[in-house]
Motif scaffolding. Structure first.
Motif, PDB file in Angstrom:
ATOM      1  N   LYS A  66      38.724   7.744 -28.634  1.00  0.00           N
ATOM      2  CA  LYS A  66      38.386   9.110 -28.228  1.00  0.00           C
ATOM      3  C   LYS A  66      39.641   9.981 -28.214  1.00  0.00           C
ATOM      4  O   LYS A  66      39.606  11.136 -28.656  1.00  0.00           O
ATOM      5  N   THR A  67      40.742   9.436 -27.720  1.00  0.00           N
ATOM      6  CA  THR A  67      41.996  10.186 -27.661  1.00  0.00           C
ATOM      7  C   THR A  67      42.481  10.521 -29.061  1.00  0.00           C
ATOM      8  O   THR A  67      42.898  11.657 -29.324  1.00  0.00           O
ATOM      9  N   ILE A  68      42.416   9.572 -29.961  1.00  0.00           N
ATOM     10  CA  ILE A  68      42.841   9.809 -31.346  1.00  0.00           C
ATOM     11  C   ILE A  68      41.967  10.863 -31.994  1.00  0.00           C
ATOM     12  O   ILE A  68      42.464  11.777 -32.659  1.00  0.00           O
ATOM     13  N   ARG A  69      40.667  10.780 -31.776  1.00  0.00           N
ATOM     14  CA  ARG A  69      39.748  11.759 -32.363  1.00  0.00           C
ATOM     15  C   ARG A  69      40.027  13.158 -31.818  1.00  0.00           C
ATOM     16  O   ARG A  69      40.036  14.139 -32.550  1.00  0.00           O
ATOM     17  N   LEU A  74      42.306  18.661 -32.480  1.00  0.00           N
ATOM     18  CA  LEU A  74      43.268  19.688 -32.090  1.00  0.00           C
ATOM     19  C   LEU A  74      44.194  20.049 -33.241  1.00  0.00           C
ATOM     20  O   LEU A  74      44.519  21.223 -33.451  1.00  0.00           O
ATOM     21  N   GLU A  75      44.624  19.054 -33.997  1.00  0.00           N
ATOM     22  CA  GLU A  75      45.490  19.316 -35.154  1.00  0.00           C
ATOM     23  C   GLU A  75      44.757  20.153 -36.195  1.00  0.00           C
ATOM     24  O   GLU A  75      45.318  21.100 -36.750  1.00  0.00           O
ATOM     25  N   MET A  76      43.483  19.824 -36.446  1.00  0.00           N
ATOM     26  CA  MET A  76      42.716  20.592 -37.415  1.00  0.00           C
ATOM     27  C   MET A  76      42.497  22.027 -36.917  1.00  0.00           C
ATOM     28  O   MET A  76      42.569  22.990 -37.690  1.00  0.00           O
ATOM     29  N   TYR A  77      42.270  22.208 -35.621  1.00  0.00           N
ATOM     30  CA  TYR A  77      42.116  23.548 -35.063  1.00  0.00           C
ATOM     31  C   TYR A  77      43.416  24.339 -35.234  1.00  0.00           C
ATOM     32  O   TYR A  77      43.390  25.512 -35.611  1.00  0.00           O
ATOM     33  N   TYR A  78      44.542  23.697 -34.957  1.00  0.00           N
ATOM     34  CA  TYR A  78      45.845  24.352 -35.090  1.00  0.00           C
ATOM     35  C   TYR A  78      46.090  24.784 -36.542  1.00  0.00           C
ATOM     36  O   TYR A  78      46.507  25.907 -36.805  1.00  0.00           O
ATOM     37  N   ILE A  79      45.774  23.927 -37.486  1.00  0.00           N
ATOM     38  CA  ILE A  79      45.965  24.255 -38.905  1.00  0.00           C
ATOM     39  C   ILE A  79      45.039  25.399 -39.303  1.00  0.00           C
ATOM     40  O   ILE A  79      45.437  26.327 -40.013  1.00  0.00           O
TER      41      ILE A  79
END
Length: 99
Positions: A66-69, A74-79
């Motif tokens: 869950k943490t990795i997902r 969050l990374e995809m949102y930031y990009i």
């Protein structure tokens, strides 16, 4: 009298078949009992409830997933936000339209 002899023979044959079945059942039961005595730990492992250590490690695995997902999201949102900001004109500029 001929009928009595045939009936006696069929009863005798049925008795032999039944005893053969009982004998096979007894031999298989003895074999299973011997196997169970030799492999008691393997058999008990099937019927025992898993310990809490195994369950907690399994729970930790799912928590880690869950943490990795979440991190990936969050990374995809930031990009995506970075890409949107590059496409939009700067917010400091003001556009005026004259009619």
């Amino acid at each position: 009298m001929g009928d009595d002899e045939t009936m006696d023979y069929s009863v005798h044959e049925a008795w032999n078949e039944a005893t053969n079945v009982y004998l096979i059942v007894i031999l298989v039961s003895i074999g299973l009992f011997m196997y169970a005595r030799k492999n008691k730990r393997k058999i008990m492992r099937i019927f025992t409830v898993p310990s809490t250590a195994e369950a907690s490690s399994e729970g930790n695995f799912y928590q880690d997933m869950k943490t990795i997902r979440l991190r990936q999201q969050l990374e995809m949102y930031y990009i995506a936000r970075k890409h949107e900001q590059q496409l939009q004109p700067p917010a400091n500029s003001v556009q005026l339209m004259v009619e």
